[in-house]
Structures are given as C-alpha cells and as structure tokens.
Design a protein around this motif. Structure first.
Motif, PDB file in Angstrom:
ATOM      1  N   SER A 284       0.841  -1.202   0.000  1.00 14.18           N
ATOM      2  CA  SER A 284       0.000   0.000   0.000  1.00 14.18           C
ATOM      3  C   SER A 284       0.872   1.246   0.000  1.00 14.18           C
ATOM      4  O   SER A 284       2.101   1.172   0.152  1.00 14.18           O
ATOM      5  CB  SER A 284      -0.876   0.010   1.259  1.00 14.18           C
ATOM      6  OG  SER A 284      -0.072   0.216   2.418  1.00 14.18           O
ATOM      7  N   ALA A 285       0.236   2.381  -0.153  1.00 15.92           N
ATOM      8  CA  ALA A 285       0.931   3.637   0.124  1.00 15.92           C
ATOM      9  C   ALA A 285       1.367   3.605   1.583  1.00 15.92           C
ATOM     10  O   ALA A 285       0.698   3.006   2.443  1.00 15.92           O
ATOM     11  CB  ALA A 285       0.008   4.822  -0.131  1.00 15.92           C
ATOM     12  N   VAL A 286       2.490   4.220   1.880  1.00 13.92           N
ATOM     13  CA  VAL A 286       2.971   4.242   3.261  1.00 13.92           C
ATOM     14  C   VAL A 286       1.972   5.031   4.106  1.00 13.92           C
ATOM     15  O   VAL A 286       1.625   6.169   3.790  1.00 13.92           O
ATOM     16  CB  VAL A 286       4.375   4.882   3.336  1.00 13.92           C
ATOM     17  CG1 VAL A 286       4.827   5.021   4.787  1.00 13.92           C
ATOM     18  CG2 VAL A 286       5.362   4.052   2.544  1.00 13.92           C
ATOM     19  N   GLY A 287       1.489   4.376   5.160  1.00 13.31           N
ATOM     20  CA  GLY A 287       0.481   4.997   6.013  1.00 13.31           C
ATOM     21  C   GLY A 287      -0.930   4.524   5.732  1.00 13.31           C
ATOM     22  O   GLY A 287      -1.835   4.763   6.536  1.00 13.31           O
ATOM     23  N   ASP A 288      -1.131   3.844   4.606  1.00  7.75           N
ATOM     24  CA  ASP A 288      -2.451   3.280   4.288  1.00  7.75           C
ATOM     25  C   ASP A 288      -2.563   1.829   4.746  1.00  7.75           C
ATOM     26  O   ASP A 288      -3.632   1.229   4.620  1.00  7.75           O
ATOM     27  CB  ASP A 288      -2.722   3.338   2.776  1.00  7.75           C
ATOM     28  CG  ASP A 288      -3.236   4.696   2.338  1.00  7.75           C
ATOM     29  OD1 ASP A 288      -3.370   5.590   3.202  1.00  7.75           O
ATOM     30  OD2 ASP A 288      -3.498   4.877   1.130  1.00  7.75           O
TER      31      ASP A 288
ATOM     32  N   ASN B 294       2.691   0.567  12.081  1.00  5.78           N
ATOM     33  CA  ASN B 294       2.687   1.739  12.962  1.00  5.78           C
ATOM     34  C   ASN B 294       3.923   2.593  12.655  1.00  5.78           C
ATOM     35  O   ASN B 294       4.998   2.390  13.223  1.00  5.78           O
ATOM     36  CB  ASN B 294       2.694   1.296  14.429  1.00  5.78           C
ATOM     37  CG  ASN B 294       2.591   2.464  15.397  1.00  5.78           C
ATOM     38  OD1 ASN B 294       2.900   3.603  15.066  1.00  5.78           O
ATOM     39  ND2 ASN B 294       2.159   2.180  16.612  1.00  5.78           N
ATOM     40  N   TRP B 295       3.773   3.550  11.740  1.00  2.00           N
ATOM     41  CA  TRP B 295       4.920   4.334  11.288  1.00  2.00           C
ATOM     42  C   TRP B 295       5.400   5.332  12.327  1.00  2.00           C
ATOM     43  O   TRP B 295       6.604   5.637  12.394  1.00  2.00           O
ATOM     44  CB  TRP B 295       4.595   5.021   9.963  1.00  2.00           C
ATOM     45  CG  TRP B 295       4.543   4.009   8.868  1.00  2.00           C
ATOM     46  CD1 TRP B 295       3.442   3.510   8.249  1.00  2.00           C
ATOM     47  CD2 TRP B 295       5.664   3.305   8.319  1.00  2.00           C
ATOM     48  NE1 TRP B 295       3.803   2.544   7.340  1.00  2.00           N
ATOM     49  CE2 TRP B 295       5.165   2.404   7.363  1.00  2.00           C
ATOM     50  CE3 TRP B 295       7.041   3.352   8.542  1.00  2.00           C
ATOM     51  CZ2 TRP B 295       5.988   1.552   6.627  1.00  2.00           C
ATOM     52  CZ3 TRP B 295       7.878   2.512   7.831  1.00  2.00           C
ATOM     53  CH2 TRP B 295       7.342   1.621   6.878  1.00  2.00           C
ATOM     54  N   ARG B 296       4.518   5.845  13.124  1.00  2.00           N
ATOM     55  CA  ARG B 296       4.953   6.776  14.166  1.00  2.00           C
ATOM     56  C   ARG B 296       5.959   6.087  15.102  1.00  2.00           C
ATOM     57  O   ARG B 296       7.018   6.640  15.427  1.00  2.00           O
ATOM     58  CB  ARG B 296       3.753   7.301  14.961  1.00  2.00           C
ATOM     59  CG  ARG B 296       4.116   8.434  15.924  1.00  2.00           C
ATOM     60  CD  ARG B 296       2.866   8.892  16.684  1.00  2.00           C
ATOM     61  NE  ARG B 296       1.817   9.348  15.777  1.00  2.00           N
ATOM     62  CZ  ARG B 296       1.758  10.557  15.252  1.00  2.00           C
ATOM     63  NH1 ARG B 296       2.696  11.439  15.536  1.00  2.00           N
ATOM     64  NH2 ARG B 296       0.760  10.886  14.454  1.00  2.00           N
ATOM     65  N   GLU B 297       5.630   4.870  15.495  1.00  2.00           N
ATOM     66  CA  GLU B 297       6.511   4.117  16.395  1.00  2.00           C
ATOM     67  C   GLU B 297       7.848   3.791  15.730  1.00  2.00           C
ATOM     68  O   GLU B 297       8.924   3.983  16.323  1.00  2.00           O
ATOM     69  CB  GLU B 297       5.814   2.823  16.827  1.00  2.00           C
ATOM     70  CG  GLU B 297       6.646   1.959  17.759  1.00  2.00           C
ATOM     71  CD  GLU B 297       5.953   0.655  18.110  1.00  2.00           C
ATOM     72  OE1 GLU B 297       6.084   0.224  19.272  1.00  2.00           O
ATOM     73  OE2 GLU B 297       5.297   0.060  17.226  1.00  2.00           O
ATOM     74  N   LEU B 298       7.793   3.318  14.476  1.00  2.00           N
ATOM     75  CA  LEU B 298       9.027   2.921  13.794  1.00  2.00           C
ATOM     76  C   LEU B 298       9.922   4.127  13.511  1.00  2.00           C
ATOM     77  O   LEU B 298      11.147   4.062  13.677  1.00  2.00           O
ATOM     78  CB  LEU B 298       8.704   2.201  12.483  1.00  2.00           C
ATOM     79  CG  LEU B 298       8.137   0.790  12.599  1.00  2.00           C
ATOM     80  CD1 LEU B 298       8.058   0.142  11.217  1.00  2.00           C
ATOM     81  CD2 LEU B 298       8.987  -0.071  13.508  1.00  2.00           C
TER      82      LEU B 298
ATOM     83  N   ASN C 283       0.507  11.118   4.011  1.00  2.00           N
ATOM     84  CA  ASN C 283       0.396  10.373   5.268  1.00  2.00           C
ATOM     85  C   ASN C 283       1.589  10.608   6.179  1.00  2.00           C
ATOM     86  O   ASN C 283       1.442  10.763   7.395  1.00  2.00           O
ATOM     87  CB  ASN C 283       0.267   8.875   4.975  1.00  2.00           C
ATOM     88  CG  ASN C 283      -1.047   8.507   4.331  1.00  2.00           C
ATOM     89  OD1 ASN C 283      -2.032   9.250   4.427  1.00  2.00           O
ATOM     90  ND2 ASN C 283      -1.093   7.370   3.640  1.00  2.00           N
ATOM     91  N   LEU C 284       2.786  10.650   5.607  1.00  2.00           N
ATOM     92  CA  LEU C 284       3.992  10.856   6.408  1.00  2.00           C
ATOM     93  C   LEU C 284       4.050  12.274   6.966  1.00  2.00           C
ATOM     94  O   LEU C 284       4.512  12.489   8.094  1.00  2.00           O
ATOM     95  CB  LEU C 284       5.240  10.539   5.584  1.00  2.00           C
ATOM     96  CG  LEU C 284       5.471   9.060   5.297  1.00  2.00           C
ATOM     97  CD1 LEU C 284       6.556   8.878   4.247  1.00  2.00           C
ATOM     98  CD2 LEU C 284       5.850   8.307   6.577  1.00  2.00           C
ATOM     99  N   GLU C 285       3.585  13.233   6.186  1.00  3.07           N
ATOM    100  CA  GLU C 285       3.585  14.624   6.672  1.00  3.07           C
ATOM    101  C   GLU C 285       2.647  14.804   7.862  1.00  3.07           C
ATOM    102  O   GLU C 285       2.851  15.704   8.681  1.00  3.07           O
ATOM    103  CB  GLU C 285       3.171  15.575   5.543  1.00  3.07           C
ATOM    104  CG  GLU C 285       4.225  15.846   4.519  1.00  3.07           C
ATOM    105  CD  GLU C 285       3.828  16.930   3.546  1.00  3.07           C
ATOM    106  OE1 GLU C 285       4.602  17.888   3.393  1.00  3.07           O
ATOM    107  OE2 GLU C 285       2.740  16.812   2.942  1.00  3.07           O
ATOM    108  N   GLU C 286       1.658  13.943   7.978  1.00  4.94           N
ATOM    109  CA  GLU C 286       0.690  14.064   9.050  1.00  4.94           C
ATOM    110  C   GLU C 286       1.143  13.382  10.343  1.00  4.94           C
ATOM    111  O   GLU C 286       0.488  13.530  11.385  1.00  4.94           O
ATOM    112  CB  GLU C 286      -0.658  13.494   8.613  1.00  4.94           C
ATOM    113  CG  GLU C 286      -1.326  14.327   7.515  1.00  4.94           C
ATOM    114  CD  GLU C 286      -2.589  13.694   6.963  1.00  4.94           C
ATOM    115  OE1 GLU C 286      -2.896  12.539   7.340  1.00  4.94           O
ATOM    116  OE2 GLU C 286      -3.271  14.355   6.153  1.00  4.94           O
ATOM    117  N   LEU C 287       2.256  12.658  10.280  1.00  9.76           N
ATOM    118  CA  LEU C 287       2.748  11.994  11.483  1.00  9.76           C
ATOM    119  C   LEU C 287       3.401  12.995  12.436  1.00  9.76           C
ATOM    120  O   LEU C 287       4.050  13.955  11.999  1.00  9.76           O
ATOM    121  CB  LEU C 287       3.771  10.914  11.104  1.00  9.76           C
ATOM    122  CG  LEU C 287       3.219   9.681  10.399  1.00  9.76           C
ATOM    123  CD1 LEU C 287       4.350   8.732  10.072  1.00  9.76           C
ATOM    124  CD2 LEU C 287       2.171   8.978  11.274  1.00  9.76           C
TER     125      LEU C 287
END
Length: 256
Positions: free
Chosen positions: A208-212, A216-220, A252-256
């Motif tokens: 998927s798109a990263v974040g979709d 858990n990208w915030r944690e990583l 999605n990454l900008e929103e983290l």
C-alpha cells in the motif's frame, strides 16, 4: 515528517515511461532526493543531465553484488553523480527466480557476508559507504536458529545497513529489535507498507501507500530517528499508479 526528508527509490517507477516524465513528477511532488538502482549499467551522462534538469540529488544507489568486482568503476560512477552510499540488495544471482538467490545454507550466508565485507576498504578510502539492504528472507531462521541477516552483518563493523522496515515485518521480525541491534550501522531505511498483515506480504498487490497499511509508522520512525539513519526512502515494488502512491505516502507521512 517533513517532505524534504522523504526520498524515493526509483525502482518503484521502473515500469513507467518516459523516464523524464517520471522524474518531472517526482520533482514536482516535492521530493528532492532519489535512490538509484543499476548504477553499474546506466548512461551516466544522460542520468546526470536528468537529475540536474529536475533539481534532484541522488545520495544512494543499489548495485548488484556481482558488479563490486569492478570496484573502481562503481566508485567512479558513484562520485560522478554525488552518490555517497552504495547498497547491495541481494546475494549473487542464482536459479531462475528472484527467491532462489536467498536459498542459501548457513555456510553460504556466512561466505556471502565475508565476501561483501571484503569490499568495504576501497569504498571507505574513497569517502563512500558500502551497505546491505534486506528483503524478508534474511529474517527466516536457519536450522541453527541463527538468522541470515546476522550471517551477513557480523564480519565488519563498517558494513552499513539500509533496513527495509516493511520487508523486515514480512519476514516475521520486529523491526525495532533490529533497529536497536544495528543502530550504529543503519544509514538509510526503506518505507514499505502493506494493506493486510494476514495476507501474503510477498504479493506486491498487498503493498500500500505508506500509512495506508497496518504498520505503525509513528513508532518505527521514532525508533529509527535514534540511529544514524539519514535517508527515509519510499519504495513500492509494483504500484498500479505510481503518482497516487507517491502523493498519498507523502501526505500520510507529513501528518505523522
């Protein structure tokens, strides 16, 4: 995450033409750095012109293990493009399928790791780094219980690591464990996500798109920012729509 910190591995866009249109889109998306693959075979003059025209930098490139035999040529090519990090993404070619390259026993994994590390000195002497990029297979335990990634990384402290966080998860491992284990080695990471952890993560349609996806990208990202990681690189192995993939991942990454 700031957009300026996001890079793209152009392997993501390899099936889309013309390449100049792809680079133009990447540049207009706000991405300023790309990761190359196939440094050993590209037309240097053309590629240098392209990245200059679209105001892109190229700080890292994947090369085949086999190409390292001509170390001086790889170094010369890297320096001509401003590439600082050379990354080997797999053992030597073997068999008819990509997966066959990873069908190694422990002795073969150790041998590969030693051979890879034997090339480090000339890269270091030239102000470059040499590293390895994992897939999922390196996290599948060998009969002894040891992991292939350990067999690769244990021979030289100066061998760097580009950890593909998505493939690490697909291999059944906790990426934070390996971020901690190789915190001094990590110089880059691939951001790869999947829709469903209960479906085959080796099926590219599950990417998927990263974040979709479910990761858990915030944690990583909080974890990997404690390392020497300087490059945060988007990669999808076979997107249907590379433009949508890039734009959604950035958002999605900008929103983290």
């Amino acid at each position: 995450m700031n957009k300026k910190d996001i890079s793209l591995q152009v392997y993501t866009t390899r099936n889309f033409k013309p390449f100049t249109d792809v680079l133009n889109f990447i540049s207009h998306s706000g991405i300023t750095n790309i990761e190359l693959f196939g440094l050993e075979t590209i037309n240097l003059n053309n590629f240098k012109k392209y990245i200059n025209n679209y105001k892109l930098t190229c700080k890292s490139s994947h090369v085949s293990f086999e190409s390292l035999i001509d170390t001086s040529d790889i170094i010369k090519r890297a320096k001509s493009l401003g590439i600082q990090n050379i990354i080997v993404p797999a053992p030597p070619k073997k068999g008819n399928n990509f997966e066959d390259q990873f069908s190694l026993d422990e002795e073969e994994w150790v041998s590969f790791g030693k051979q890879l590390s034997s090339y480090i000195s000339p890269f270091e002497d030239s102000g470059l780094t040499l590293g390895y990029h994992n897939h999922s297979f390196e996290f599948k335990p060998l009969p002894s219980g040891k992991l292939p990634i350990q067999c690769i990384m244990e021979h030289n402290d100066k061998l760097k690591f580009e950890i593909d966080l998505g493939w690490t998860i697909a291999g059944g491992a906790n990426p934070i464990t390996w971020i901690d284990q190789y915190s001094d080695k990590i110089i880059a990471c691939h951001l790869k996500d999947f829709f469903d952890e209960n479906k085959d993560m080796l099926n590219h349609a599950n990417q998927s798109a990263v974040g979709d996806g479910f990761i858990n990208w915030r944690e990583l990202l909080n974890s990997i920012r404690k390392t020497n990681c300087k490059l945060f690189i988007l990669e999808h192995d076979d997107p249907v729509d590379y433009k949508n993939y890039i734009l959604k991942s950035i958002k999605n990454l900008e929103e983290l």
